[in-house]
Design a protein around this motif. Sequence first.
Motif, PDB file in Angstrom:
ATOM      1  N   ALA A 162       0.829  -1.204   0.000  1.00 25.62           N
ATOM      2  CA  ALA A 162       0.000   0.000   0.000  1.00 25.62           C
ATOM      3  C   ALA A 162       0.864   1.255   0.000  1.00 25.62           C
ATOM      4  CB  ALA A 162      -0.923  -0.012   1.226  1.00 25.62           C
ATOM      5  N   ILE A 163       1.868   1.269   0.852  1.00 27.29           N
ATOM      6  CA  ILE A 163       2.750   2.434   0.953  1.00 27.29           C
ATOM      7  C   ILE A 163       3.526   2.637  -0.345  1.00 27.29           C
ATOM      8  CG2 ILE A 163       4.763   3.372   2.158  1.00 27.29           C
ATOM      9  CD1 ILE A 163       3.705   1.885   4.683  1.00 27.29           C
ATOM     10  N   GLU A 164       3.999   1.551  -0.927  1.00 22.31           N
ATOM     11  CA  GLU A 164       4.737   1.632  -2.191  1.00 22.31           C
ATOM     12  C   GLU A 164       3.862   2.174  -3.315  1.00 22.31           C
ATOM     13  OE1 GLU A 164       7.296  -1.277  -5.233  1.00 22.31           O
ATOM     14  OE2 GLU A 164       6.479  -2.072  -3.362  1.00 22.31           O
ATOM     15  N   ALA A 165       2.554   1.857  -3.259  1.00 29.85           N
ATOM     16  CA  ALA A 165       1.626   2.331  -4.291  1.00 29.85           C
ATOM     17  C   ALA A 165       1.279   3.804  -4.122  1.00 29.85           C
ATOM     18  CB  ALA A 165       0.353   1.495  -4.269  1.00 29.85           C
ATOM     19  N   GLY A 166       1.542   4.360  -2.927  1.00 31.63           N
ATOM     20  CA  GLY A 166       1.269   5.772  -2.708  1.00 31.63           C
ATOM     21  C   GLY A 166       0.200   6.065  -1.670  1.00 31.63           C
ATOM     22  N   ILE A 167      -0.293   5.055  -0.983  1.00 30.41           N
ATOM     23  CA  ILE A 167      -1.309   5.253   0.048  1.00 30.41           C
ATOM     24  C   ILE A 167      -0.706   5.968   1.253  1.00 30.41           C
ATOM     25  CG2 ILE A 167      -2.720   4.028   1.771  1.00 30.41           C
ATOM     26  CD1 ILE A 167      -4.026   4.097  -0.954  1.00 30.41           C
ATOM     27  N   LYS A 168      -1.433   6.969   1.770  1.00 33.65           N
ATOM     28  CA  LYS A 168      -0.960   7.746   2.911  1.00 33.65           C
ATOM     29  C   LYS A 168      -1.687   7.389   4.212  1.00 33.65           C
ATOM     30  CE  LYS A 168       1.764  10.026   0.193  1.00 33.65           C
ATOM     31  NZ  LYS A 168       3.221   9.713   0.208  1.00 33.65           N
ATOM     32  N   LYS A 169      -2.745   6.577   4.105  1.00 37.56           N
ATOM     33  CA  LYS A 169      -3.465   6.163   5.311  1.00 37.56           C
ATOM     34  C   LYS A 169      -3.891   4.719   5.153  1.00 37.56           C
ATOM     35  CE  LYS A 169      -7.278   7.335   8.439  1.00 37.56           C
ATOM     36  NZ  LYS A 169      -8.345   8.317   8.757  1.00 37.56           N
ATOM     37  N   ILE A 170      -3.577   3.906   6.144  1.00 36.27           N
ATOM     38  CA  ILE A 170      -3.974   2.504   6.109  1.00 36.27           C
ATOM     39  C   ILE A 170      -4.955   2.216   7.234  1.00 36.27           C
ATOM     40  CG2 ILE A 170      -1.847   1.717   5.006  1.00 36.27           C
ATOM     41  CD1 ILE A 170      -0.837   0.836   7.746  1.00 36.27           C
ATOM     42  N   LYS A 171      -5.768   1.209   7.014  1.00 40.19           N
ATOM     43  CA  LYS A 171      -6.757   0.802   8.004  1.00 40.19           C
ATOM     44  C   LYS A 171      -6.533  -0.665   8.345  1.00 40.19           C
ATOM     45  CE  LYS A 171     -11.792   0.776   8.763  1.00 40.19           C
ATOM     46  NZ  LYS A 171     -13.088   1.071   8.122  1.00 40.19           N
TER      47      LYS A 171
ATOM     48  N   GLU B 205      -0.546   7.487   8.197  1.00 42.29           N
ATOM     49  CA  GLU B 205      -1.614   7.437   9.197  1.00 42.29           C
ATOM     50  C   GLU B 205      -2.141   6.008   9.339  1.00 42.29           C
ATOM     51  OE1 GLU B 205      -4.694  10.551   9.270  1.00 42.29           O
ATOM     52  OE2 GLU B 205      -3.717  11.314   7.470  1.00 42.29           O
ATOM     53  N   VAL B 206      -2.580   5.681  10.548  1.00 43.82           N
ATOM     54  CA  VAL B 206      -3.139   4.356  10.809  1.00 43.82           C
ATOM     55  C   VAL B 206      -4.491   4.489  11.508  1.00 43.82           C
ATOM     56  CG1 VAL B 206      -2.832   2.130  11.956  1.00 43.82           C
ATOM     57  CG2 VAL B 206      -0.840   3.338  11.041  1.00 43.82           C
ATOM     58  N   GLY B 207      -5.488   3.833  10.958  1.00 39.95           N
ATOM     59  CA  GLY B 207      -6.791   3.760  11.592  1.00 39.95           C
ATOM     60  C   GLY B 207      -7.102   2.314  11.947  1.00 39.95           C
ATOM     61  N   GLY B 208      -7.848   2.109  13.007  1.00 39.63           N
ATOM     62  CA  GLY B 208      -8.232   0.759  13.403  1.00 39.63           C
ATOM     63  C   GLY B 208      -9.684   0.489  13.070  1.00 39.63           C
ATOM     64  N   SER B 209     -10.065  -0.769  13.135  1.00 42.04           N
ATOM     65  CA  SER B 209     -11.466  -1.126  12.907  1.00 42.04           C
ATOM     66  C   SER B 209     -11.856  -2.272  13.833  1.00 42.04           C
ATOM     67  CB  SER B 209     -11.699  -1.540  11.451  1.00 42.04           C
ATOM     68  OG  SER B 209     -11.035  -2.760  11.167  1.00 42.04           O
ATOM     69  N   ILE B 210     -13.150  -2.361  14.103  1.00 40.55           N
ATOM     70  CA  ILE B 210     -13.682  -3.483  14.874  1.00 40.55           C
ATOM     71  C   ILE B 210     -14.901  -4.002  14.115  1.00 40.55           C
ATOM     72  CG2 ILE B 210     -14.537  -4.312  17.080  1.00 40.55           C
ATOM     73  CD1 ILE B 210     -13.267  -1.911  18.426  1.00 40.55           C
ATOM     74  N   SER B 211     -14.728  -5.109  13.413  1.00 36.15           N
ATOM     75  CA  SER B 211     -15.836  -5.716  12.681  1.00 36.15           C
ATOM     76  C   SER B 211     -16.787  -6.406  13.655  1.00 36.15           C
ATOM     77  CB  SER B 211     -15.308  -6.733  11.665  1.00 36.15           C
ATOM     78  OG  SER B 211     -14.500  -6.107  10.700  1.00 36.15           O
ATOM     79  N   VAL B 212     -17.997  -6.628  13.224  1.00 32.56           N
ATOM     80  CA  VAL B 212     -19.080  -7.250  14.017  1.00 32.56           C
ATOM     81  C   VAL B 212     -19.137  -6.665  15.422  1.00 32.56           C
ATOM     82  CG1 VAL B 212     -19.123  -9.358  12.650  1.00 32.56           C
ATOM     83  CG2 VAL B 212     -17.685  -9.302  14.674  1.00 32.56           C
ATOM     84  N   ALA B 213     -18.913  -5.352  15.551  1.00 34.58           N
ATOM     85  CA  ALA B 213     -18.868  -4.709  16.857  1.00 34.58           C
ATOM     86  C   ALA B 213     -20.205  -4.744  17.591  1.00 34.58           C
ATOM     87  CB  ALA B 213     -18.408  -3.260  16.699  1.00 34.58           C
ATOM     88  N   PHE B 214     -21.295  -4.766  16.841  1.00 35.87           N
ATOM     89  CA  PHE B 214     -22.614  -4.714  17.466  1.00 35.87           C
ATOM     90  C   PHE B 214     -23.311  -6.070  17.512  1.00 35.87           C
ATOM     91  CE2 PHE B 214     -21.626  -0.547  15.759  1.00 35.87           C
ATOM     92  CZ  PHE B 214     -21.937   0.292  16.823  1.00 35.87           C
ATOM     93  N   GLY B 215     -22.740  -7.041  16.827  1.00 35.09           N
ATOM     94  CA  GLY B 215     -23.341  -8.364  16.825  1.00 35.09           C
ATOM     95  C   GLY B 215     -22.607  -9.291  15.886  1.00 35.09           C
ATOM     96  N   CYS B 216     -22.323 -10.500  16.358  1.00 38.43           N
ATOM     97  CA  CYS B 216     -21.586 -11.486  15.580  1.00 38.43           C
ATOM     98  C   CYS B 216     -22.506 -12.637  15.196  1.00 38.43           C
ATOM     99  CB  CYS B 216     -20.408 -12.001  16.411  1.00 38.43           C
ATOM    100  SG  CYS B 216     -19.525 -13.402  15.690  1.00 38.43           S
TER     101      CYS B 216
END
Length: 320
Positions: free
Chosen positions: A97-106, A144-155
């Motif tokens: 991603a960084i090599e391709a030019g992305i400035k923010k990853i998730k 930049e780095v962002g986090g995520s939480i999948s199925v946060a409200f119900g699995c």
Amino acid sequence: MNNPTVFALPSRAYICEVAPRDGFQAINDQWIPTEDKVSIIRSLAETGVTTIEITSFVHPKAIPQLKDATEVVRSCNALKNIKFRALVPNVKGAERAIEAGIKKIKLMLSATDSHSISNANCITEEAQNGFYPIIELAQKKGIEVGGSISVAFGCPFEGKVPQERINQIVYKYESMGVKEISLADSTGTANPKQVYEMLGHLRNAFPDILFTLHLHNTRGLAIANAVSALQQGIVHFDSSIAGLGGCPYLPGATGNVATEDLVYAFHEMGVETGMDLSKVIHTAKDVKQKLGCRSESYMLKAGPSALLHTKVTSQQKLEK
């Protein structure tokens, strides 16, 4: 006589368009040519959206539809006034991603062990510990780095996720230096009361974290859930043009809340997005036609209410 409750909402909300990642990855019965992906992204950039989740740098065997991630990003890097972010599952993906030019990853993480095993082949704690080298790499490169939480409200495997479980994950993210966390209703099981209470708790417990919301409309509650989030001061949302999307690792998963529906709802309530609704709807129609996919978008079915008034008024004049 009691005074009526004031229905207070923020004056501004920010939308991240996720169709190029979440939407495209859900289309597994046909290959979307790279030039078509790029064309769609360029059309999205004309709507006034300022952030696009452009792709995911996963292994091509995991999601073949996104095997052209590098080509797509490099073809779109010249677009102005757009911030791109990309989902990455590991260090190799981050490097690409960084090599391709992305400035923010998730980062990708599941709220439950069962979903994490299905999605990442390891439990949640192990998956989150695996983020350390990704974050270290990003810090060295100024990404930049962002986090995520999948199925946060119900699995689908474990049911409703306890608040304490979400707290533990957010606390770990914060200790790792991640200051932005997306809460995903991946299965569309959340309800407005649940969203309001969870976000209220998290904002009080973690005042330095920027929480964002990633909603799916599986059971028709995405817009109502977005309003609950607005009432808690949440102003960052993910959505997908024409309602495309759906996690390939979730049984019965359906699309994200449609961008055009979310923009319409926000504008009707006086919440500005900076996006041109007519251009969003036009783009959604083009994407739906180009990809030949079904859509649950209300704007594509009924259009804005103001348009209905115009049509009725015009018909009445013709009948006189």
